[in-house]
Design a protein around this motif. Structure first.
Motif, PDB file in Angstrom:
ATOM      1  N   CYS A 116       0.800  -1.225   0.000  1.00 24.38           N
ATOM      2  CA  CYS A 116       0.000   0.000   0.000  1.00 24.38           C
ATOM      3  C   CYS A 116       0.828   1.268   0.000  1.00 24.38           C
ATOM      4  O   CYS A 116       0.319   2.347  -0.292  1.00 24.38           O
ATOM      5  CB  CYS A 116      -0.950   0.014   1.203  1.00 24.38           C
ATOM      6  SG  CYS A 116      -0.103   0.010   2.808  1.00 24.38           S
ATOM      7  N   GLY A 117       2.115   1.158   0.350  1.00 29.23           N
ATOM      8  CA  GLY A 117       2.993   2.324   0.348  1.00 29.23           C
ATOM      9  C   GLY A 117       2.782   3.267   1.512  1.00 29.23           C
ATOM     10  O   GLY A 117       3.394   4.341   1.566  1.00 29.23           O
ATOM     11  N   LYS A 118       1.927   2.887   2.453  1.00 29.32           N
ATOM     12  CA  LYS A 118       1.663   3.755   3.595  1.00 29.32           C
ATOM     13  C   LYS A 118       2.614   3.427   4.747  1.00 29.32           C
ATOM     14  O   LYS A 118       3.175   2.341   4.833  1.00 29.32           O
ATOM     15  CB  LYS A 118       0.207   3.595   4.044  1.00 29.32           C
ATOM     16  CG  LYS A 118      -0.799   4.072   3.011  1.00 29.32           C
ATOM     17  CD  LYS A 118      -2.210   3.945   3.536  1.00 29.32           C
ATOM     18  CE  LYS A 118      -3.225   4.444   2.508  1.00 29.32           C
ATOM     19  NZ  LYS A 118      -4.615   4.323   2.998  1.00 29.32           N
ATOM     20  N   LEU A 119       2.769   4.403   5.629  1.00 32.05           N
ATOM     21  CA  LEU A 119       3.662   4.227   6.775  1.00 32.05           C
ATOM     22  C   LEU A 119       3.090   3.207   7.747  1.00 32.05           C
ATOM     23  O   LEU A 119       1.915   3.272   8.105  1.00 32.05           O
ATOM     24  CB  LEU A 119       3.863   5.565   7.492  1.00 32.05           C
ATOM     25  CG  LEU A 119       4.761   6.594   6.788  1.00 32.05           C
ATOM     26  CD1 LEU A 119       4.726   7.920   7.535  1.00 32.05           C
ATOM     27  CD2 LEU A 119       6.191   6.087   6.696  1.00 32.05           C
ATOM     28  N   ARG A 120       3.942   2.266   8.134  1.00 31.74           N
ATOM     29  CA  ARG A 120       3.562   1.293   9.149  1.00 31.74           C
ATOM     30  C   ARG A 120       3.856   1.858  10.533  1.00 31.74           C
ATOM     31  O   ARG A 120       4.571   2.836  10.686  1.00 31.74           O
ATOM     32  CB  ARG A 120       4.316  -0.015   8.929  1.00 31.74           C
ATOM     33  CG  ARG A 120       3.908  -0.743   7.657  1.00 31.74           C
ATOM     34  CD  ARG A 120       4.984  -1.709   7.217  1.00 31.74           C
ATOM     35  NE  ARG A 120       5.375  -2.603   8.297  1.00 31.74           N
ATOM     36  CZ  ARG A 120       6.482  -3.341   8.277  1.00 31.74           C
ATOM     37  NH1 ARG A 120       7.299  -3.277   7.231  1.00 31.74           N
ATOM     38  NH2 ARG A 120       6.764  -4.121   9.267  1.00 31.74           N
ATOM     39  N   THR A 121       3.286   1.224  11.550  1.00 26.41           N
ATOM     40  CA  THR A 121       3.504   1.714  12.901  1.00 26.41           C
ATOM     41  C   THR A 121       4.990   1.606  13.281  1.00 26.41           C
ATOM     42  O   THR A 121       5.624   0.560  13.069  1.00 26.41           O
ATOM     43  CB  THR A 121       2.657   0.917  13.917  1.00 26.41           C
ATOM     44  OG1 THR A 121       2.992   1.340  15.236  1.00 26.41           O
ATOM     45  CG2 THR A 121       2.914  -0.578  13.800  1.00 26.41           C
ATOM     46  N   PRO A 122       5.571   2.682  13.831  1.00 23.90           N
ATOM     47  CA  PRO A 122       7.000   2.646  14.186  1.00 23.90           C
ATOM     48  C   PRO A 122       7.263   2.055  15.565  1.00 23.90           C
ATOM     49  O   PRO A 122       8.400   2.093  16.034  1.00 23.90           O
ATOM     50  CB  PRO A 122       7.387   4.128  14.147  1.00 23.90           C
ATOM     51  CG  PRO A 122       6.131   4.833  14.536  1.00 23.90           C
ATOM     52  CD  PRO A 122       4.987   4.019  14.007  1.00 23.90           C
ATOM     53  N   ILE A 123       6.223   1.523  16.211  1.00 21.58           N
ATOM     54  CA  ILE A 123       6.397   1.024  17.574  1.00 21.58           C
ATOM     55  C   ILE A 123       7.406  -0.125  17.620  1.00 21.58           C
ATOM     56  O   ILE A 123       8.270  -0.187  18.499  1.00 21.58           O
ATOM     57  CB  ILE A 123       5.042   0.572  18.151  1.00 21.58           C
ATOM     58  CG1 ILE A 123       4.137   1.787  18.388  1.00 21.58           C
ATOM     59  CG2 ILE A 123       5.241  -0.205  19.440  1.00 21.58           C
ATOM     60  CD1 ILE A 123       4.676   2.766  19.405  1.00 21.58           C
ATOM     61  N   TYR A 124       7.320  -1.038  16.644  1.00 21.56           N
ATOM     62  CA  TYR A 124       8.257  -2.163  16.625  1.00 21.56           C
ATOM     63  C   TYR A 124       9.687  -1.675  16.413  1.00 21.56           C
ATOM     64  O   TYR A 124      10.620  -2.146  17.075  1.00 21.56           O
ATOM     65  CB  TYR A 124       7.865  -3.166  15.537  1.00 21.56           C
ATOM     66  CG  TYR A 124       6.606  -3.926  15.840  1.00 21.56           C
ATOM     67  CD1 TYR A 124       6.623  -4.993  16.730  1.00 21.56           C
ATOM     68  CD2 TYR A 124       5.398  -3.579  15.246  1.00 21.56           C
ATOM     69  CE1 TYR A 124       5.469  -5.693  17.025  1.00 21.56           C
ATOM     70  CE2 TYR A 124       4.241  -4.277  15.530  1.00 21.56           C
ATOM     71  CZ  TYR A 124       4.284  -5.334  16.419  1.00 21.56           C
ATOM     72  OH  TYR A 124       3.139  -6.027  16.712  1.00 21.56           O
TER      73      TYR A 124
END
Length: 297
Positions: A116-124
């Motif tokens: 999808c090219g969208k930002l994933r959660t940076p928590i990991y």
């Protein structure tokens, strides 16, 4: 006759005692062999230390992933307790192998999903990087680190990483975590012996009262919450861990790091009127953990 007597005495001495030069050479050989043995043992220890460190450094991002999953689950973010998420949290498409590698997957993919090219959660990524940096910091503070201290320091770092994640996601610090952390800080004088119990107690009381007063005054004057009560309890807990002497330095470092983060965020987003609440817990955890390490070494 005297000359003959002297030669006779010298011959008796040479027969009864080994030559002095041979004794000296023998002692030097023994010392050299002993030194070589010590050098060999030291090299074995250092090789083992470096191999052990490299092995653990490679696995600390995986440990960070597990910590992130546990605290995401505790924050009720509807994640499974599998080691790595198999789907993108945005589009729910299956992740490729390169996207499942801890720490490096986020860097290689620039934080975006391949589908999808969208930002994933940076928590990991935050948890994996923090876990790695915490372990490197522990190894760098002392060359003669005791294994039990290594476990203690790293376990506390993982707990604080998870607590920071919980604060980032929910904007609250649960009493179930901060109050036992406070009690452990008060008891450390009996099993760690790095701080007196009186200093620990006074640090906890002073930290809690001062920040509670500041939070109350700010809320009365501004009409909104500046410092949450979870932050007040966490500051009190760190006051128990580091003592009242280092409490001002701890609050200063936490405040400065929080202000710098807000300034950098404003510059990055290019908006000065950001109204989103910034959790203070992560800055307290980072500053408190580093200062607490200094009380031991």
């Amino acid at each position: 006759q005297q000359e003959l007597q002297m030669k006779w005495d010298i011959a008796l001495i040479e027969i009864s005692c080994p030559p002095l030069l041979d004794v000296v050479i023998h002692d030097l050989n023994y010392c050299f062999q002993l030194k070589q043995l010590k050098i060999g043992i030291f090299k074995i220890k250092m090789d083992y230390f470096y191999a052990y460190s490299i092995f653990l450094i490679c696995f600390t991002p995986i440990i960070g992933t597990i910590v992130a999953k546990l605290f995401l689950y505790a924050a009720k973010k509807h994640v499974s307790l599998i080691i790595r998420p198999l789907k993108c949290n945005v589009c729910c498409n299956p992740l490729h192998l390169a996207e499942k590698i801890p720490l490096f997957s986020y860097i290689l993919m620039k934080g975006r999903c391949k589908h999808c090219g969208k930002l994933r959660t940076p928590i990991y990524f935050f948890s994996e990087l923090s876990s790695l940096l915490a372990f490197i910091t522990i190894l760098s503070i002392s060359k003669s680190l005791i294994f039990s201290h290594l476990i203690l320091f790293y376990s506390m770092a993982l707990f604080l990483i998870g607590l920071s994640i919980h604060d980032i996601l929910t904007k609250r610090l649960p009493d179930l975590a901060t109050l036992p952390f406070l009690l452990l800080g008060l008891s450390q004088s009996y099993w760690l012996h790095n701080i007196d119990f009186q200093d620990s107690m006074f640090g906890a009381v002073a930290g809690g009262l001062i920040t509670a007063l500041v939070a109350t005054v700010y809320q009365k004057l501004r009409g909104n919450i500046g410092i949450g009560w979870g932050d007040v309890k966490l500051i009190s807990a760190f006051g128990a861990w580091i003592g009242w002497q280092l409490l001002p330095l701890f609050i200063l470092f936490s405040s400065v790091s929080g202000i710098l983060f807000i300034l950098l965020r404003v510059i990055a987003v290019r908006r000065s009127g950001i109204s989103e609440q910034i959790p203070f817990g992560p800055f307290l955890c980072i500053s408190g953990w580093i200062i607490w390490l200094q009380t031991i070494y």
